[in-house]
Design a protein around this motif. Structure first.
Motif, PDB file in Angstrom:
ATOM      1  N   GLN A 148       3.782   1.531  -1.372  1.00 28.42           N
ATOM      2  CA  GLN A 148       4.234   1.704  -2.752  1.00 28.42           C
ATOM      3  C   GLN A 148       3.151   2.351  -3.599  1.00 28.42           C
ATOM      4  O   GLN A 148       3.405   3.255  -4.368  1.00 28.42           O
ATOM      5  CB  GLN A 148       4.603   0.337  -3.377  1.00 28.42           C
ATOM      6  N   ARG A 149       1.937   1.839  -3.422  1.00 30.11           N
ATOM      7  CA  ARG A 149       0.859   2.363  -4.244  1.00 30.11           C
ATOM      8  C   ARG A 149       0.665   3.855  -3.971  1.00 30.11           C
ATOM      9  O   ARG A 149       0.471   4.641  -4.891  1.00 30.11           O
ATOM     10  CB  ARG A 149      -0.438   1.614  -3.923  1.00 30.11           C
ATOM     11  N   GLU A 150       0.737   4.204  -2.712  1.00 28.37           N
ATOM     12  CA  GLU A 150       0.468   5.597  -2.372  1.00 28.37           C
ATOM     13  C   GLU A 150       1.616   6.528  -2.714  1.00 28.37           C
ATOM     14  O   GLU A 150       1.460   7.732  -2.772  1.00 28.37           O
ATOM     15  CB  GLU A 150       0.148   5.723  -0.876  1.00 28.37           C
ATOM     16  N   GLN A 174       3.306   6.795  -5.440  1.00 33.01           N
ATOM     17  CA  GLN A 174       3.575   7.102  -6.840  1.00 33.01           C
ATOM     18  C   GLN A 174       3.606   8.601  -7.122  1.00 33.01           C
ATOM     19  O   GLN A 174       4.206   9.038  -8.070  1.00 33.01           O
ATOM     20  CB  GLN A 174       2.512   6.462  -7.725  1.00 33.01           C
ATOM     21  N   ASP A 203      -0.250  12.630  -8.519  1.00 31.77           N
ATOM     22  CA  ASP A 203       0.006  11.334  -9.131  1.00 31.77           C
ATOM     23  C   ASP A 203       0.097  11.507 -10.628  1.00 31.77           C
ATOM     24  O   ASP A 203      -0.470  12.442 -11.182  1.00 31.77           O
ATOM     25  CB  ASP A 203      -1.160  10.379  -8.851  1.00 31.77           C
ATOM     26  N   ILE A 207       0.845  -1.194   0.000  1.00 27.36           N
ATOM     27  CA  ILE A 207       0.000   0.000   0.000  1.00 27.36           C
ATOM     28  C   ILE A 207       0.883   1.247   0.000  1.00 27.36           C
ATOM     29  O   ILE A 207       0.607   2.241  -0.678  1.00 27.36           O
ATOM     30  CB  ILE A 207      -0.929   0.024   1.231  1.00 27.36           C
TER      31      ILE A 207
END
Ligand SMILES: Nc1ncnc2c1ncn2[C@@H]1O[C@H](COP(=O)(O)OP(=O)(O)OP(=O)(O)O)[C@@H](O)[C@H]1O
Ligand SMILES: [Mg+2]
Lengths: 269, 756
Positions: B207-209, B211, B265, B205
């Motif tokens: 990593q996802r956040e 970006q 993003d 999570i």
């Protein structure tokens, strides 16, 4: 008066120069009375080209000396050389110019050591002489002789400033990068590139010049624009040519590189 | 290094009394902490600081939290604002009354880093709320019992906070926390793993956040972008998108700067940094091409339409200038489906405008069939091609659009919003002027104050200076009256405290300055004439000669006294604007100048150059004040420091006369090189001069005069708008300091580079 061959110093074909203002008339007026001239302006804005052009126009030989920090008075005036047969005097470029009546152009004269600037003083006033102390000769300048120096006021240093007593011996001509339209014309003439690309190069130069004092010491010079146009003319894609000729030579700062690369993409679409 | 003895003993005792706390360890660290606090905080701030520490002392968690607070908070407050002092103390108090008291030391440890990363008080407040909320939601009260269990993962999370803050925007952090709570609410062990960044989902999570492109990491690039491509300098202020649930904040700009999200993003194939650039391009285009129009006569729909058309106009102009921008804008602009909105049940006004807006951007490729959209985008391009380039003309077209496409259902409360918001555009608040709140000009002339001032100016008769009139190209003789005086004195300790604050920098400068110090003798080699034979070279020449080569005749060397013979005057603009606090700074320009001047004086004293300091301000041509702060013959000691400490801002900036006067003194020095440094935060102005250019021309004239007389002038300018005029006055000899807070280090560095 002298038997020196002046042909190597003569300019046979017209160097292209696009005037920015009244500088040609001013220079001619100064030359008529052999007044010494100082050309001021940032690097690569056409100072040397202008002097070449004027020498050609006036039909006088031109001797150019690029000054550097190791240069001493002897490098200008001349020195005795020792050779197998003993000693032999060799004139320096300034002396040669004074003898043959050339225009002597001392490029970036502030770079030279302080004592160098002093030897030019007697040539710049009514005396128009050049004493060769070591040789015991006083050279009277040829009636056509004229001294020109260049000077880049952009150097921000008290130490690299010309002495007031030197400055005040010259008529000064101010140069700057040509206005956009004119600079575009210069690029076209110099490299044969088409007007649209030339316009974009000039627009890019404006972006880099905006950063002067904000991370860049000098903006992009006309000279570099000519390089970029040349690369494009030789078949390089514009973006790559601009990176090589306009960005990398002026900065290593990654943020500035990135910004200028973005500018290239924006301008060339 | 010890910085003791800077606060007088009795003052220190007084502060100590106000800190209600009895840990024995405190006595040892208190003086050092106060030292820093006093140099960074205002009087009110000091009070909050001591109150805050007293409060934390009371919670009964030992000395450590108190120490962390005392050590970290002055710098936090100096960076983002003094309200943070009570914010943090109150928060600690609040936590202490929950089962999570154990987290307090860890919480406090995160504050310095959080303040640094987040960079604004508002964002720190959000951060604190986020942490409190997390603790509350993860603290379990077991049904039927009175016992509660503390949040299992809070301490782990706080320990990881520096890493988290480095990688995530505040919104990213919030999402990451939410995910952990949602998915592991019932499992204390898994919570620990998640918030301690041990479990796989936790890392995924994160990593996802992460970006997004963080503003804070790209601030310089964005400033460079504005300067290079738009020749504009506008202050950039980040906000977080995570906390306004009802209305997402939108970018906007006003006189104080451009507000923009703290992270972007990648979206629709456009990277975060390019999204920032698109936003800045749009704002810069408005700044360049839009003018405000009067709002009062228009309905809200009409205004919305005018904004849309004007946005399209400035985008069009921007793309003309930078064709590469078009790809980015097209990718980011919503392209609503033609039939997405049902006019029977919804208000379609936004939908229509979004379509026409897209069509205006992409004349050939939009593919819409709606006749109005087609017609108006064609009319738009027609207008643009004709070069009708002002806000008013485009507003007329926008009004026609509203009139011709009006529908009954536009009034319906159910407005179709979806896919109509253009993210890279600001909210256009700059476009409207409301007449009711007229901006009357304030009258500047307060006669009472004026005469009072004139009475103060005593003793010495004025010196009269001419002023250059650029219209007639002549001097107005004896036009300006300049009064000189010795600057009043204050408390020299203030200056020592400032120097202490910059102790590390001062040490670094000292090293640099050692290099500048005149060496007794320098050897110059390769001389044809010289005082001594240079054996190395001579032998080499001899060998050359013997072997029949041309020898180098420069076989001598000589010695030269490396003359560093410089006289410097620093001329300070003391006009009223010095009391301003520049955006992003915690100190006024005046305070920053005091620090910078102290460091510079300290540096120059070390090198040994002749050095004078003077300040100036003006109140019409009849009263230019020139105040001596340090004379050439004085040393950098208590007396000079006392005068510098008392420096005050007031009145205007008639710079020409002050420069002439400073030059008058410099000329009289015998030094080889003469340098006049002018430190100012704005262009020359005075209340009796309407024509902005007049004083600029006069000042330029003064600069030329000094140049003729062998004085080298260099201007240090703190005005973000300096590019408009500074070169007209000082030619190439100026430096604009972008980040005023860095003046203290920049000024001495500049001096060193000018004179080395
Ligand atoms: N007005 C002009 N007309 C024609 N060419 C120009 C002009 N200005 C600049 N150029 C072009 O720019 C190039 C660089 O100019 P030049 O060598 O004269 O610069 P400079 O000012 O002497 O620079 P430096 O200070 O570095 O010696 C020239 O070779 C020429 O191609
Ligand atoms: Mg040149």
């Amino acid at each position: 008066m002298t038997d020196i061959d002046t042909t190597p110093f003569e300019i046979s074909s017209e160097p292209f120069y696009h005037p920015q203002g009244n500088e040609i008339a001013l220079y001619e007026a100064a030359y008529r009375s052999r007044l010494p001239v100082m050309v001021k302006g940032p690097t690569g804005c056409g100072k040397s080209r202008f002097i070449e052009h004027m020498a050609w126009k006036l039909g006088k030989p031109l001797i150019t000396v690029a000054c550097n920090e190791d240069m001493t008075a002897s490098d200008l005036v001349g020195r005795y050389l020792l050779d197998a047969d003993g000693t032999r005097w060799l004139d320096g470029p300034l002396t040669t110019a004074a003898r043959i009546g050339a225009i002597c152009y001392l490029d970036e004269v502030v770079e030279a050591r302080q004592d160098t600037t002093v030897v030019i003083h007697p040539l710049t006033d009514h005396r128009r002489t050049l004493p060769l102390d070591k040789k015991g000769e006083l050279v009277e300048a040829h009636p056509d002789f004229q001294l020109v120096i260049s000077y880049n006021p952009g150097y921000q240093s008290l130490m690299k400033d010309l002495k007031q007593s030197t400055k005040q011996r010259f008529v000064a001509l101010d140069f700057d990068y040509a206005p956009a339209e004119l600079e575009r014309g210069i690029l076209q003439q110099e490299t044969g590139i088409d007007g649209e690309i030339a316009g974009k190069l000039v627009q890019l130069a404006a972006t880099a010049r905006n950063l002067k004092g904000h991370g860049l010491d000098e903006g992009v010079s006309t000279r570099l624009l000519v390089y970029a146009a040349t690369l494009i003319g030789n078949g390089m894609p514009p973006a790559e040519a601009c990176q090589a000729a306009l960005v990398r030579p002026i900065t290593d700062d990654p943020d500035i590189c990135d910004t200028l690369n973005h500018a290239i993409d924006s301008v060339f679409g | 290094m010890s910085m003791k003895l800077c606060i007088p003993k009795d003052e220190l005792a007084h502060y100590r009394e106000r800190l209600n706390c009895n840990f024995a360890e405190l006595e040892q660290v208190f003086p050092d902490c106060m030292e820093e606090a006093v140099s960074l905080l205002s009087e009110a701030g000091l009070k909050d600081y001591l109150d805050g520490a007293s409060l934390i002392c009371m919670i009964g968690r030992g000395f450590e939290p108190v120490l962390t607070y005392l050590e970290e908070m002055p710098r936090v407050a100096a960076r983002i604002g003094e309200n943070s002092l009570s914010l943090i103390a109150q928060t600690v108090w609040q936590i202490s009354r929950t089962p999570n008291g154990k987290t307090i030391p860890f919480f406090l440890q995160t504050i310095a880093e959080a303040a640094r990363r987040l960079g604004s008080e508002q964002l720190l407040r959000h951060y604190v709320e986020l942490i409190l909320d997390m603790m509350e939601r993860t603290t379990v009260s077991i049904h039927g019992f009175h016992a509660t269990h503390p949040s299992p993962g809070a301490i782990d999370m706080l320990q990881n906070m520096p890493l988290l803050l480095r990688q995530l925007s505040l919104e990213g952090l919030k999402n990451w926390i939410d995910y952990g709570i949602r998915n592991h609410a019932k499992h204390p062990e898994r919570q620990r793993d998640y918030f301690g960044l041990q479990s796989a989902d936790s890392r995924a999570i994160m990593q996802r956040e992460r970006q997004g492109t963080l503003f804070i990491d790209n601030e310089r690039k964005l400033n460079l972008y504005l300067k290079a491509l738009w020749n504009s300098k506008t202050f950039l202020v980040p906000y977080s998108e995570a906390f306004d649930e009802l209305r997402k904040p939108r970018p906007y700009y006003d006189a104080l700067g451009i507000r923009l999200p703290d992270a972007y993003d990648a979206s629709h194939g456009v990277s975060g940094i390019d999204r920032y650039r698109a936003l800045l391009a749009h704002c810069a285009a408005h700044q360049r091409w839009s003018e405000a129009i009067i709002a009062d006569n228009f309905s809200p729909f009409q205004r919305l339409a005018i904004e849309t058309f004007e946005d399209a106009r400035v985008d069009h102009l921007a793309c003309q200038r930078y064709p590469g921008l078009r790809r980015i804008l097209l990718a980011l602009h919503p392209r609503p489906d033609e039939n997405a909105c049902n006019p029977e049940t919804q208000s379609c006004i936004r939908h229509r405008l979004a379509m026409v807006s897209y069509a205006m951007l992409d004349a050939d490729g939009h593919g819409y069939l709606n006749p109005f959209v087609v017609e108006f985008s064609q009319r738009f391009h027609q207008l643009m091609a004709e070069g009708a380039q002002d806000t008013r003309t485009i507003a007329t077209l926008a009004l026609a659009f509203v009139a011709q496409t009006r529908r009954q259902s536009d009034q319906l409360p159910n407005i179709h919003f979806e896919n109509t918001e253009v993210g890279y555009r600001d909210d256009n608040r700059h476009l409207w002027r409301f007449i009711e709140s007229g901006d009357e000009e304030e009258s500047f002339d307060d006669p009472k104050q004026r005469t009072q001032q004139q009475e103060d100016m005593q003793t010495l008769p004025p010196r009269l200076y001419p002023e250059w009139d650029y219209h007639s190209k002549t001097f107005r003789p004896d036009w300006v009256s300049l009064y000189e005086s010795l600057h009043p004195s204050g408390d020299p300790d203030l200056i020592d405290r400032l120097l202490n604050k910059h102790a590390i920098l001062a040490r670094r400068l000292k090293q640099l300055m050692e290099l500048l110090k005149p060496q007794q003798y320098v050897r110059i080699r390769y001389q044809e004439d010289g005082s001594e034979l240079d054996l190395d070279v001579a032998i080499r020449s001899l060998i050359d000669f013997r072997s029949g080569h041309t020898p180098d005749p420069r076989i001598n060397m000589s010695h030269r006294h490396d003359g560093r013979d410089i006289a410097v005057t620093l001329l300070l603009d003391l006009s009223a604007s010095l009391d301003d606090t520049p955006p992003g700074c915690e100190q006024t320009i005046l305070q920053l100048s005091q620090e910078a001047v102290s460091l510079l004086a300290h540096t120059i004293e070390g090198v040994g150059d002749e050095f004078a300091i003077a300040g100036f301000s003006s109140n019409t041509r009849h009263e230019v004040r020139y105040q001596h702060i340090k004379g050439f013959s004085e040393h950098w000691g208590a007396e000079v420091k006392a005068r510098l400490a008392a420096m005050e801002a007031g009145y205007s900036t008639r710079m020409g006369a002050a420069i002439r006067h400073a030059g008058h003194y410099l000329k009289a020095r015998k030094a080889d090189k003469k340098l006049l440094l002018v430190l100012t935060d704005g262009e020359p102005s005075d209340i009796d001069v309407d024509d902005d250019r007049h004083l600029i021309h006069d000042c330029h004239k003064a600069v030329q005069e000094l140049d003729q007389q062998g004085v080298y002038i260099h201007c240090i300018n703190l005005d973000p708008k300096a590019d408009d005029y500074v070169a007209d006055i000082f030619g190439q000899h100026y430096t604009v300091i972008d980040r005023v807070e860095r003046l203290p280090e920049k000024l001495p560095q500049l001096f060193i580079s000018l004179t080395k």
